[in-house]
Design an enzyme around this catalytic site. Sequence first.
Site, PDB file in Angstrom:
ATOM      1  N   HIS A 110       0.821  -1.211   0.000  1.00 48.53           N
ATOM      2  CA  HIS A 110       0.000   0.000   0.000  1.00 48.53           C
ATOM      3  C   HIS A 110       0.860   1.269   0.000  1.00 48.53           C
ATOM      4  O   HIS A 110       0.345   2.358  -0.253  1.00 48.53           O
ATOM      5  CB  HIS A 110      -1.013  -0.004   1.150  1.00 48.53           C
ATOM      6  CG  HIS A 110      -0.473   0.330   2.507  1.00 48.53           C
ATOM      7  ND1 HIS A 110      -0.162  -0.628   3.445  1.00 48.53           N
ATOM      8  CD2 HIS A 110      -0.212   1.515   3.096  1.00 48.53           C
ATOM      9  CE1 HIS A 110       0.269  -0.043   4.548  1.00 48.53           C
ATOM     10  NE2 HIS A 110       0.247   1.269   4.362  1.00 48.53           N
ATOM     11  N   ASP A 141       0.175  -7.558   1.406  1.00 48.75           N
ATOM     12  CA  ASP A 141       0.577  -6.153   1.583  1.00 48.75           C
ATOM     13  C   ASP A 141       2.090  -5.992   1.615  1.00 48.75           C
ATOM     14  O   ASP A 141       2.636  -5.284   2.469  1.00 48.75           O
ATOM     15  CB  ASP A 141      -0.041  -5.556   2.844  1.00 48.75           C
ATOM     16  CG  ASP A 141      -0.037  -4.019   2.801  1.00 48.75           C
ATOM     17  OD1 ASP A 141       0.427  -3.462   1.793  1.00 48.75           O
ATOM     18  OD2 ASP A 141      -0.479  -3.404   3.778  1.00 48.75           O
ATOM     19  N   SER A 224       4.564   3.111   7.598  1.00 50.14           N
ATOM     20  CA  SER A 224       4.294   1.916   6.794  1.00 50.14           C
ATOM     21  C   SER A 224       5.531   1.502   6.015  1.00 50.14           C
ATOM     22  O   SER A 224       6.156   2.321   5.346  1.00 50.14           O
ATOM     23  CB  SER A 224       3.159   2.186   5.806  1.00 50.14           C
ATOM     24  OG  SER A 224       1.926   2.250   6.456  1.00 50.14           O
TER      25      SER A 224
END
Length: 374
Positions: A110, A141, A224
């Site tokens: 992402h 992911d 992230s």
Amino acid sequence: MHSTKDHTRPFPAGPRPTGPKLLDRLLLPGAVALAAVLALAGCTSSGKSSSSTASSAGASAAPSVSNSLQDDYQRVITQVLPSVVQITTASGLGSGIIYDDKGDIVTNAHVVGTATTFQVSLANSTNLLDASLVGSYPDSDLAVIKLSSPPGGLKPAVFGDSGKVEVGQITLAMGSPLGLSSSVTQGIVSATGRTVTEPKSADSPGATIGNMVQTSAAINPGNSGGALVNLSSQVIGINTLAAVDQETNGSAAPGIGFAIPSATITNIADQLIKDGKVTNSGRAGLGITARTFYGSDYKPAGVLIVSTTAGGPAASAGLQAGDVITKIGDTPITTINSLTTALASLTPGSKVTVTYVRSGQTKTADVTLGTLGA
């Protein structure tokens, strides 16, 4: 369960539900009001007692313990932080981990989103380096990008055995929260083996990921793809999600974050680097195509098998097209999402009892789970 925000406030007594939200890529300048989300607070404990009767033994013992742990933190940061990078796309930024000395960098899918080119900032340099997409696997992911002209002196991270991670171990989260590159926060492993479903977004299909590491280390937007590290200077996970309280308009639930375990990272990254795709996800599968089944009241009532893979786990156990799965083990199944979540907590090769309905009759079958492919 999981978010990117850090607007915390005390919760009333009693449990509150939480809901998932991605640690989205930090928006570029102008999109985030830093004054609303940044707070700086000192964490040192260097004050002296004013009491003249304080024990000299106590006075010397406390700094000794504190300094030992501080030295451990600083050693880990010195060894690992050079392996953590900042990744910038046209629409945002996130973090990544240097995977090898050839310039491969692993991050969240992402974070890369639909982009194929990137700019990367190393921890020890102010230069922006060009990079391109090697491959992405949104179902877990994870993604890998590669520096176009890798500089000398790259320091690949060392990945630990996430199977040995235990509750209570100290963790450090490294990355670029809110665009603050090379930032570090600390906490502990709060739980292991969590199964988490990400919310759907433009950059995420809403992946369900099993065996995640839960940590109390603070993680925020921009973290992230960054590293969750133990005190042996090993990466045990990639920071991916943080919890939110749905009853407070998505306010962050402090101290609840999630990281994809290192075993999943290395499995997926190795395949993406070698083949540009994933053929063995390491995730349990039934070998079926299916859809949510709705009952006579038009409410989800199970998962309808549309077809089975010849010789696959479901077919070998006698399941067939038209069967409606209602349970995996003791877990009720009402939708495709609930089936995915149930399977994410299981491992290929394990045996599970599948309850299903065929022609109005409830039946069971013992299924030896296979591996979910790309």
